[in-house]
Structure formats: structure tokens, C-alpha cells
Design a protein around this motif. Structure first.
Motif, mmCIF file in Angstrom:
data_model
loop_
_atom_site.group_PDB
_atom_site.id
_atom_site.type_symbol
_atom_site.label_atom_id
_atom_site.label_comp_id
_atom_site.label_asym_id
_atom_site.label_seq_id
_atom_site.Cartn_x
_atom_site.Cartn_y
_atom_site.Cartn_z
ATOM 1 N N ILE A 93 -59.478 -69.543 -10.630
ATOM 2 C CA ILE A 93 -58.333 -68.962 -9.530
ATOM 3 C C ILE A 93 -57.416 -70.246 -8.739
ATOM 4 C CG2 ILE A 93 -57.818 -67.887 -8.021
ATOM 5 C CD1 ILE A 93 -60.343 -65.353 -8.558
ATOM 6 N N ASP A 102 -55.442 -70.462 -6.481
ATOM 7 C CA ASP A 102 -54.980 -70.249 -4.892
ATOM 8 C C ASP A 102 -53.854 -70.728 -4.575
ATOM 9 O OD1 ASP A 102 -54.306 -69.319 -2.939
ATOM 10 O OD2 ASP A 102 -56.421 -69.505 -1.729
ATOM 11 N N SER A 154 -51.212 -69.701 -2.355
ATOM 12 C CA SER A 154 -51.462 -69.345 -1.111
ATOM 13 C C SER A 154 -50.237 -70.718 0.338
ATOM 14 C CB SER A 154 -51.496 -68.584 -0.559
ATOM 15 O OG SER A 154 -52.996 -68.905 0.040
ATOM 16 N N ASP A 202 -56.201 -67.900 -13.500
ATOM 17 C CA ASP A 202 -55.788 -66.653 -13.042
ATOM 18 C C ASP A 202 -54.819 -67.597 -11.910
ATOM 19 O OD1 ASP A 202 -56.306 -64.964 -14.571
ATOM 20 O OD2 ASP A 202 -57.817 -64.485 -13.644
ATOM 21 N N SER A 242 -53.092 -67.136 -7.799
ATOM 22 C CA SER A 242 -53.057 -65.966 -6.391
ATOM 23 C C SER A 242 -52.254 -66.596 -5.160
ATOM 24 C CB SER A 242 -53.952 -65.836 -6.575
ATOM 25 O OG SER A 242 -55.322 -66.477 -5.586
ATOM 26 N N GLY A 243 -51.194 -65.834 -4.816
ATOM 27 C CA GLY A 243 -51.012 -66.393 -3.876
ATOM 28 C C GLY A 243 -49.603 -67.437 -3.546
ATOM 29 N N ILE A 268 -50.781 -63.054 -12.535
ATOM 30 C CA ILE A 268 -50.672 -63.164 -11.486
ATOM 31 C C ILE A 268 -50.806 -62.127 -10.550
ATOM 32 C CG2 ILE A 268 -48.874 -64.369 -9.815
ATOM 33 C CD1 ILE A 268 -47.588 -65.548 -12.337
ATOM 34 N N PHE A 269 -52.128 -62.432 -9.004
ATOM 35 C CA PHE A 269 -52.261 -62.061 -7.946
ATOM 36 C C PHE A 269 -51.483 -61.818 -6.598
ATOM 37 C CE2 PHE A 269 -55.048 -62.026 -11.568
ATOM 38 C CZ PHE A 269 -55.670 -60.714 -11.889
ATOM 39 N N ASP A 284 -52.934 -62.150 -3.471
ATOM 40 C CA ASP A 284 -53.828 -63.597 -2.461
ATOM 41 C C ASP A 284 -54.780 -63.211 -3.028
ATOM 42 O OD1 ASP A 284 -55.351 -60.753 -2.814
ATOM 43 O OD2 ASP A 284 -53.996 -60.093 -0.775
ATOM 44 N N LEU A 285 -55.878 -63.331 -3.226
ATOM 45 C CA LEU A 285 -56.608 -64.479 -3.416
ATOM 46 C C LEU A 285 -58.300 -63.113 -2.958
ATOM 47 C CD1 LEU A 285 -58.970 -66.701 -4.648
ATOM 48 C CD2 LEU A 285 -59.755 -67.336 -2.618
ATOM 49 N N ASP A 335 -57.386 -60.039 -4.038
ATOM 50 C CA ASP A 335 -56.941 -58.883 -4.907
ATOM 51 C C ASP A 335 -57.215 -59.882 -6.844
ATOM 52 O OD1 ASP A 335 -56.157 -56.867 -3.812
ATOM 53 O OD2 ASP A 335 -53.261 -58.148 -3.980
ATOM 54 N N ALA A 336 -57.487 -61.109 -6.557
ATOM 55 C CA ALA A 336 -57.659 -61.544 -7.935
ATOM 56 C C ALA A 336 -59.887 -62.018 -8.058
ATOM 57 C CB ALA A 336 -56.972 -63.436 -7.907
#
Length: 112
Positions: free
Chosen positions: A45, A47, A49, A76, A78-79, A99-100, A102-103, A105-106
Motif C-alpha cells: 500500500i 500512502d 496522504s 494499492d 491510499s490517501g 485507490i482507497f 485513507d490508509l 480503509d486500505a
């Protein structure tokens, strides 16, 4: 370079601690990601963000990391901040990556 990595269960989380992924750092970003993801869990993942800006070079570096992982592993995201999310949507890369928001959710999502 600005990557913070940790393994949580069967997931490698790579947090980008930079405000920009652009032409000035894309090559170094790609090399650092390759080093961090050579081994480890099948799911990674990324991140994003803290990233406020990404250009085509940065996007290309993320795509290159995905290809380097191969078919057996997954990348994947995130953020994504609104500006970064827009780049992924305009280039239709949002259809290539999971794509999620935030972390959390991922991490809660299954790797399928």
C-alpha cells in the motif's frame, strides 16, 4: 528520500513523506521504491496522504513500481489528496489501481 516503510501483517505499507513527486525526484523515488519492495509481502500500500502534487514523471514512477512488482504482487494506493486524485482520474489511472480514501480503509480491505 522520504519513504517510511513498515510491514503490518501481510501488507507492506510505504508512506511517502514528501509534498511532491515530480520530475526532480521521480527517478530517485522509483529506485527507492524498488529497493523497499524487492522482497516482502505480496500486497503493497502506497500512502500518498502527504503528497500535494504529482506530475507525469511521478505518475510514471508509480506505474513503473507497479510493473516491477509483477502479476503476483499488488500495489494499492491510499490517501490521495484532491489534486493528486484528479491527476489519476484525468489519466484514467484510477481504473488501473485500487485507490482507497485513507490508509485505514486500505488496510481493512482484502487484497483481492
Amino acid at each position: 528520500m522520504g519513504l517510511k516503510c513498515r510491514v503490518t501483517g501481510d501488507v507492506l505499507v510505504v508512506a511517502v513523506d514528501l509534498s511532491r513527486i515530480d520530475a526532480a525526484i521521480a527517478i530517485q523515488f522509483k529506485e527507492d521504491m524498488r529497493s523497499e519492495t524487492q522482497t516482502g509481502p505480496d500486497r503493497v500500500i502506497l500512502d500518498l496522504s502527504k503528497v500535494d502534487f504529482i506530475d507525469s514523471s511521478g505518475l510514471g514512477a508509480i506505474v513503473a513500481v507497479r510493473k516491477q512488482l509483477g502479476d503476483a504482487r499488488r500495489l494499492d494506493l491510499s490517501g490521495l489528496t484532491p489534486t493528486v486524485k484528479k491527476v489519476f482520474q484525468l489519466t484514467r489511472m484510477d481504473t488501473v489501481f485500487k485507490i482507497f480514501p485513507d490508509l485505514d480503509d486500505a488496510m481493512a480491505a482484502t487484497a483481492s
